[in-house]
Structures are given as C-alpha cells and as structure tokens.
Design an enzyme around this catalytic site. Structure first.
Site, short mmCIF file in Angstrom:
data_model
loop_
_atom_site.label_atom_id
_atom_site.label_comp_id
_atom_site.label_asym_id
_atom_site.label_seq_id
_atom_site.Cartn_x
_atom_site.Cartn_y
_atom_site.Cartn_z
N HIS A 298 -8.57 0.86 -3.91
CA HIS A 298 -9.47 0.78 -2.40
C HIS A 298 -10.08 1.82 -2.16
CE1 HIS A 298 -9.48 -0.35 1.93
NE2 HIS A 298 -10.88 0.06 1.58
N MET B 64 -9.03 8.06 0.12
CA MET B 64 -9.66 8.66 1.41
C MET B 64 -10.19 10.07 1.03
SD MET B 64 -7.08 7.08 4.20
CE MET B 64 -6.64 5.46 4.29
N HIS C 67 -1.46 -1.44 -4.07
CA HIS C 67 -2.56 -1.06 -3.58
C HIS C 67 -2.55 0.46 -3.16
CE1 HIS C 67 -6.23 -2.32 -1.07
NE2 HIS C 67 -5.83 -1.27 -0.08
N ASP D 177 -4.96 3.34 -1.52
CA ASP D 177 -5.92 3.69 -0.71
C ASP D 177 -6.46 5.22 -0.75
OD1 ASP D 177 -6.20 1.47 1.16
OD2 ASP D 177 -4.02 1.69 1.64
N SER E 211 0.98 -1.35 -0.03
CA SER E 211 -0.03 -0.10 0.02
C SER E 211 0.83 1.11 0.12
CB SER E 211 -1.00 0.02 1.33
OG SER E 211 -1.44 1.28 1.43
N MET F 228 -12.19 4.33 -0.31
CA MET F 228 -12.88 4.77 1.06
C MET F 228 -13.49 6.00 0.93
SD MET F 228 -9.89 3.13 3.35
CE MET F 228 -8.62 3.17 1.91
N ASP G 237 -6.44 -6.42 4.85
CA ASP G 237 -5.78 -5.07 5.02
C ASP G 237 -5.82 -4.33 6.10
OD1 ASP G 237 -5.08 -2.53 4.00
OD2 ASP G 237 -6.81 -2.30 2.81
N MET H 115 -11.35 -6.06 5.84
CA MET H 115 -10.46 -4.76 6.50
C MET H 115 -10.23 -5.63 8.00
SD MET H 115 -10.22 -2.55 4.61
CE MET H 115 -9.10 -1.61 5.88
C1 DX5 Z 1 -6.52 1.52 6.02
C2 DX5 Z 1 -5.99 1.16 4.57
C3 DX5 Z 1 -4.68 0.32 4.36
C4 DX5 Z 1 -3.64 0.75 5.17
C5 DX5 Z 1 -2.73 -0.28 5.56
O1 DX5 Z 1 -7.43 2.31 5.95
O2 DX5 Z 1 -6.96 0.76 3.59
O3 DX5 Z 1 -4.42 -0.28 3.10
O4 DX5 Z 1 -2.47 1.54 4.04
O5 DX5 Z 1 -1.74 0.30 6.29
P1 DX5 Z 1 -0.64 -0.74 7.14
O6 DX5 Z 1 -0.27 -1.91 6.53
O7 DX5 Z 1 0.36 0.28 7.80
O8 DX5 Z 1 -1.62 -1.11 8.26
ZN ZN Z 2 -6.61 -0.33 1.53
#
Ligand code: DX5
Ligand code: ZN
Length: 221
Positions: A69, A40, A36, A38, A11, A71, A180, A142
């Site tokens: 992903h 947000m 990956h 993310d 990620s 969010m 994840d 998750m």
């Molecule tokens: C959290 C994300 C993850 C995050 C994981 O909201 O969806 O993908 O980047 O990070 P680590 O591996 O540091 O827990």
């Molecule tokens: Zn993620």
C-alpha cells in the site's frame, strides 16, 4: 449475493520490527492469507515507515502474497523498486497530492504482471475512483485517515464499500474490496456485511498474544 472467502491481511506496521522474521512466521502460521505492507514517505502522509529494502526482506521470509500500500508521492517513480522487491499487488492513492498520473501508474503495474489496486482517503468521494473500477484488481477503502495504525474505524466509509459491491455485482466483476484501518472483530463483520472480502489489520493481530485467535475472530469463526 456473492460468497467469497474472506482474506485476512495482517499489516506488519504493528509488528515488532526487532524480530520481523519471527513475526512474519507467526502471522503465517496463524492463518494470514496475505501480508499488508504500508509504505509511508512523510509527505503524502505525516509518518515514515519503511521502503523497498524491507519489502525485499519480507519477501525472502514468506511465500504469502505481499500487498503493498503506497502512501507516497510519485508512486510512478518508485514503482520499479517495489516491483523488484517482490510485491504481488500494489495499491495507489488517487488523490492529486499523490502526484502521479493514476492511469499511467496503474498501466505500469499491470504491464509488470502485478496486481493493481487503487485507494482513497476517507475525505475523498467514491466518484474519484469510479472511472478506474474496470481497470483494477483491488479497491482499498480506507476506514481511517492514512498514516498511523491504531485509529478508530469510520463506519460512514461503509457507503463506499456498498457502492463498490453494487458495481461488482452489476458487472459480475472479480474486484477485491479491501478495508484498512481500525479493523477488529466487530468492524470486520460490518465490513464483510457491506461487501468487503479482504480485511487488513495491524493492531488487532500484532498487539495480541494469540494471532491465530485474532485472525479467526476477524473471519467471524
Ligand atoms: C494506516 C495503514 C493501515 C494500518 C492499519 O495508514 O494503511 O494499514 O496499518 O492499522 P490498524 O489495523 O492498527 O488500524
Ligand atoms: Zn494500509
């Protein structure tokens, strides 16, 4: 028991954004299978990361599959921009707070020839995604509450991974089961034992000096 290759998806949320191109190449050379990404929006989760322009930038620098992903609220509205940016798979949240029609957004992803994924927060029961299992390529479980990297893994989420694995075996389906949040060598092992075949990891890879070692450790090599 199905034996699948374990895929590691770093990620980039935990990468050094001041040299993102170099970070992508380091992850790729270290054996990453997917990347990956993310997304947000500060509404669906309490953090803001990056949007389609960054996805398009990453796309220019790698041939690895981009696992996006979302969010965000209203994924249906923003979907065309992420497709255009070069996503290979797009994962949607099933919670009502995501404010979209899950079946319709999944159908739109499929119609674009992109991989379709669905995910659920730790507090959301497995039943919420059950009606869609036959319509998705990937189920993301998750293992932390979404929004931030570096949180502690929640082992009780393995129940959902197991239920997905049982469904996959009963249906002889090709469904990917991805985990994840808080994934390190130890929690990766537990996740794989329970049926996960894709491991997302931010901190465990990008906050170490040796990405190849970190990725090999995640695979249990
Ligand atoms: C959290 C994300 C993850 C995050 C994981 O909201 O969806 O993908 O980047 O990070 P680590 O591996 O540091 O827990
Ligand atoms: Zn993620």
């Amino acid at each position: 028991m199905t034996h699948r290759k374990i895929l590691v998806a770093p990620s980039i949320l935990a990468a050094d954004f001041s040299c993102l191109e170099a970070e992508i190449h380091r992850a790729e050379e270290a054996g990453a299978d997917w990347l990956h990404l993310d997304i947000m929006d500060g509404h669906f989760v309490d953090n803001i990361s990056f949007g389609p322009a960054v996805v398009a930038t990453v796309r220019k620098h790698t041939k690895l599959p981009l696992d996006v992903h979302l969010m965000i609220e209203r994924a249906d509205h923003y979907l065309p921009r992420f497709l255009e940016a070069g996503a290979n798979s797009i994962t949607l949240h099933v919670e009502p707070e995501a404010k979209h029609d899950v079946a319709q957004t999944l159908a739109a992803i499929r119609a674009a020839g992109c991989g379709a994924g669905l995910t659920l927060n730790p507090a959301t029961p497995f039943e919420a995604i059950e009606p869609y299992l036959a319509k998705i390529d990937l189920l993301l479980v998750m293992t932390v509450h979404p929004g931030f990297g570096g949180q502690a893994f929640r082992p009780e989420m393995m129940e959902k991974v197991k239920r997905a694995r049982d469904w996959r075996e009963a249906q002889q389906a090709t469904l990917h089961i991805e985990v994840d949040g808080g994934i390190n060598a130890e929690t990766a092992k537990l996740s794989v034992e329970n049926g996960a075949n894709i491991l997302v990891a931010g901190t465990t890879i990008f906050r170490t000096d040796d990405y190849a070692r970190a990725i090999a450790d995640l695979r249990g090599e």
